[in-house]
Design an enzyme around this catalytic site. Structure first.
Site, PDB file in Angstrom:
ATOM      1  N   GLU A   1      76.047  66.046 125.855  1.00 46.18           N
ATOM      2  CA  GLU A   1      74.651  66.496 126.009  1.00 46.18           C
ATOM      3  C   GLU A   1      73.804  65.288 126.393  1.00 46.18           C
ATOM      4  OE1 GLU A   1      72.979  69.338 123.344  1.00 46.18           O
ATOM      5  OE2 GLU A   1      70.923  68.792 123.890  1.00 46.18           O
TER       6      GLU A   1
ATOM      7  N   ASP B   1      63.233  65.551 131.646  1.00 48.27           N
ATOM      8  CA  ASP B   1      61.846  65.170 131.971  1.00 48.27           C
ATOM      9  C   ASP B   1      61.509  65.611 133.390  1.00 48.27           C
ATOM     10  OD1 ASP B   1      60.970  63.490 129.591  1.00 48.27           O
ATOM     11  OD2 ASP B   1      62.884  62.562 130.124  1.00 48.27           O
TER      12      ASP B   1
ATOM     13  N   LYS C   1      54.643  64.256 139.062  1.00 50.60           N
ATOM     14  CA  LYS C   1      53.953  63.639 140.203  1.00 50.60           C
ATOM     15  C   LYS C   1      54.943  63.395 141.332  1.00 50.60           C
ATOM     16  CE  LYS C   1      50.492  61.169 137.515  1.00 50.60           C
ATOM     17  NZ  LYS C   1      50.224  59.905 136.867  1.00 50.60           N
TER      18      LYS C   1
ATOM     19  N   THR D   1      65.737  74.667 121.917  1.00 51.33           N
ATOM     20  CA  THR D   1      65.435  73.295 121.531  1.00 51.33           C
ATOM     21  C   THR D   1      63.935  73.189 121.225  1.00 51.33           C
ATOM     22  OG1 THR D   1      64.926  72.694 123.792  1.00 51.33           O
ATOM     23  CG2 THR D   1      67.215  72.416 123.074  1.00 51.33           C
ATOM     24  N   ARG D   2      63.553  72.025 120.773  1.00 50.92           N
ATOM     25  CA  ARG D   2      62.129  71.800 120.484  1.00 50.92           C
ATOM     26  C   ARG D   2      61.278  72.043 121.728  1.00 50.92           C
ATOM     27  NH1 ARG D   2      60.404  66.234 117.627  1.00 50.92           N
ATOM     28  NH2 ARG D   2      62.036  66.954 116.256  1.00 50.92           N
ATOM     29  N   TYR D   3      61.756  71.519 122.860  1.00 58.20           N
ATOM     30  CA  TYR D   3      60.979  71.711 124.096  1.00 58.20           C
ATOM     31  C   TYR D   3      61.020  73.159 124.557  1.00 58.20           C
ATOM     32  CZ  TYR D   3      59.485  66.992 124.980  1.00 58.20           C
ATOM     33  OH  TYR D   3      58.841  65.793 124.882  1.00 58.20           O
TER      34      TYR D   3
ATOM     35  N   ASP E   1      70.683  55.417 128.338  1.00 56.31           N
ATOM     36  CA  ASP E   1      70.774  56.268 129.517  1.00 56.31           C
ATOM     37  C   ASP E   1      72.199  56.811 129.643  1.00 56.31           C
ATOM     38  OD1 ASP E   1      71.010  57.207 132.204  1.00 56.31           O
ATOM     39  OD2 ASP E   1      69.331  55.920 132.792  1.00 56.31           O
TER      40      ASP E   1
ATOM     41  N   GLU F   1      70.736  59.710 124.207  1.00 61.54           N
ATOM     42  CA  GLU F   1      69.281  59.832 124.093  1.00 61.54           C
ATOM     43  C   GLU F   1      68.685  58.447 123.851  1.00 61.54           C
ATOM     44  OE1 GLU F   1      66.768  62.468 124.247  1.00 61.54           O
ATOM     45  OE2 GLU F   1      65.833  60.494 124.298  1.00 61.54           O
TER      46      GLU F   1
HETATM   47  C1  LIG Z   1      61.693  66.706 127.767  1.00 65.27           C
HETATM   48  S1  LIG Z   1      62.786  65.976 126.651  1.00 65.27           S
HETATM   49  C2  LIG Z   1      63.845  67.336 126.162  1.00 65.27           C
HETATM   50  C3  LIG Z   1      64.608  67.031 124.889  1.00 65.27           C
HETATM   51  C4  LIG Z   1      65.583  68.128 124.442  1.00 65.27           C
HETATM   52  N1  LIG Z   1      66.675  68.297 125.386  1.00 65.27           N
HETATM   53  C5  LIG Z   1      64.861  69.430 124.230  1.00 65.27           C
HETATM   54  O1  LIG Z   1      65.093  70.364 125.025  1.00 65.27           O
HETATM   55  O2  LIG Z   1      64.057  69.504 123.277  1.00 65.27           O
HETATM   56  C6  LIG Z   1      63.883  65.070 127.739  1.00 65.27           C
HETATM   57  C7  LIG Z   1      64.723  64.077 126.984  1.00 65.27           C
HETATM   58  O3  LIG Z   1      65.704  63.537 127.840  1.00 65.27           O
HETATM   59  C8  LIG Z   1      65.828  62.158 127.541  1.00 65.27           C
HETATM   60  N2  LIG Z   1      66.396  61.532 128.751  1.00 65.27           N
HETATM   61  C9  LIG Z   1      65.822  61.419 129.956  1.00 65.27           C
HETATM   62  N3  LIG Z   1      66.621  60.784 130.812  1.00 65.27           N
HETATM   63  C10 LIG Z   1      67.767  60.513 130.130  1.00 65.27           C
HETATM   64  C11 LIG Z   1      68.969  59.867 130.476  1.00 65.27           C
HETATM   65  N4  LIG Z   1      69.176  59.349 131.692  1.00 65.27           N
HETATM   66  N5  LIG Z   1      69.939  59.749 129.532  1.00 65.27           N
HETATM   67  C12 LIG Z   1      69.740  60.250 128.296  1.00 65.27           C
HETATM   68  N6  LIG Z   1      68.603  60.872 127.913  1.00 65.27           N
HETATM   69  C13 LIG Z   1      67.637  60.991 128.817  1.00 65.27           C
HETATM   70  C14 LIG Z   1      64.409  61.708 127.203  1.00 65.27           C
HETATM   71  O4  LIG Z   1      64.369  60.537 126.412  1.00 65.27           O
HETATM   72  C15 LIG Z   1      63.905  62.926 126.431  1.00 65.27           C
HETATM   73  O5  LIG Z   1      64.137  62.833 125.054  1.00 65.27           O
END
Ligand SMILES: C[S@@+](CC[C@H](N)C(=O)[O-])C[C@H]1O[C@@H](n2cnc3c(N)ncnc32)[C@H](O)[C@@H]1O
Length: 243
Positions: A70, A144, A148, A218-220, A122, A95
């Site tokens: 994940e 994310d 923009k 998920t939270r989001y 990452d 994460e």
């Molecule tokens: C908008 S949040 C969504 C979190 C979770 N998946 C949810 O649905 O609640 C996006 C998450 O992806 C993580 N993220 C973004 N790019 C990533 C990467 N290249 N590797 C690991 N995590 C990443 C960010 O730090 C962030 O916590």
């Protein structure tokens, strides 16, 4: 380290060079960690942490027969849910956001999970250590959106990412995407539908409108639904041979 606002780099590059990858995430740290979060990190993180270069056999004590990844697990509720419901499967979660990792550790402790390892960074930095066909599923839930236009290139779902996902998945393995952002949804579709390594498995609208039966919000996902932006789920199957 690439500054978050530095747009000079490109994501569409040969994989395997993390220094050259644009950040696809925002903050690494949020609010100050609470004492109980710090305690969880101190108690569990060393034992659960994955380091790079990734050595799967060392990470799990043996080469996992069944493995899922994940990416961007946020607070870890989906990762913990999957790991609890699939004790015979090994899970890697990546994460960079430390507060999310601390929240995941709470789930880890509450559910008594033994089959999860976490990478605080990452996810793309793990890819070179994942052999071809090693994964049965990859989850990217609410990545994310980088809304923009000048930041779009930070979006995780790009052709080089899809190429790597296809390589790492078993034939028939699943790449599961979710987004609540209509613009990112179109972006995703524009890339996955032309990628020869994947087929979209949806047969009816419910297949993308409803949360998959084996998942939890998920939270989001909850936040966006309450704000009137329900998620769309894309279940993509790795083709046996590239079309
Ligand atoms: C908008 S949040 C969504 C979190 C979770 N998946 C949810 O649905 O609640 C996006 C998450 O992806 C993580 N993220 C973004 N790019 C990533 C990467 N290249 N590797 C690991 N995590 C990443 C960010 O730090 C962030 O916590």
């Amino acid at each position: 380290m690439i500054a978050p606002d530095d747009d000079s780099n490109e994501t569409d590059e040969a994989p395997g060079s993390p220094r050259r990858l644009l950040h696809s995430y925002g903050r690494r740290r949020g609010r100050k960690l609470k004492p109980n979060q710090t305690a969880l990190l101190e108690k569990h993180l060393d034992a659960l942490s994955v380091t790079t270069p990734l050595d799967l056999a060392a990470t799990f004590g043996r080469m996992p027969e069944r493995l899922r990844l994940e990416i961007g697990f946020g607070g870890g509720e989906h990762l913990a849910h999957q790991a609890a419901n699939n004790p015979d499967v090994s899970f890697l979660g990546a994460e960079p956001f430390m507060n999310g990792v601390a929240t995941m550790l709470r789930h880890f402790e509450q559910k008594g999970l033994r089959n999860v390892r976490l990478y605080r960074g990452d996810a793309r930095e793990l890819f070179s250590g994942i052999p071809d066909g090693a994964l049965e599923a990859i989850y990217v839930l609410h990545p994310d959106p980088w809304p923009k236009a000048r930041h779009n290139k930070r979006r995780l779902i790009q052709k080089p990412f899809l190429d790597q996902a296809r390589r790492m998945l078993k034939p028939g393995g699943e790449l599961r995407l979710a987004t609540d952002d209509p613009d990112y949804l179109i972006w995703m579709l524009q890339r996955v539908l032309i990628h020869p390594g994947f087929e979209w498995t949806a047969r009816t609208a419910d297949d993308w409108r409803l949360i998959p039966a084996d998942a939890i919000e998920t939270r989001y996902g909850i936040k966006s639904r309450l704000e009137g932006r329900p998620a769309t789920f894309l279940k993509l199957r790795r083709r046996e041979t590239a079309a």
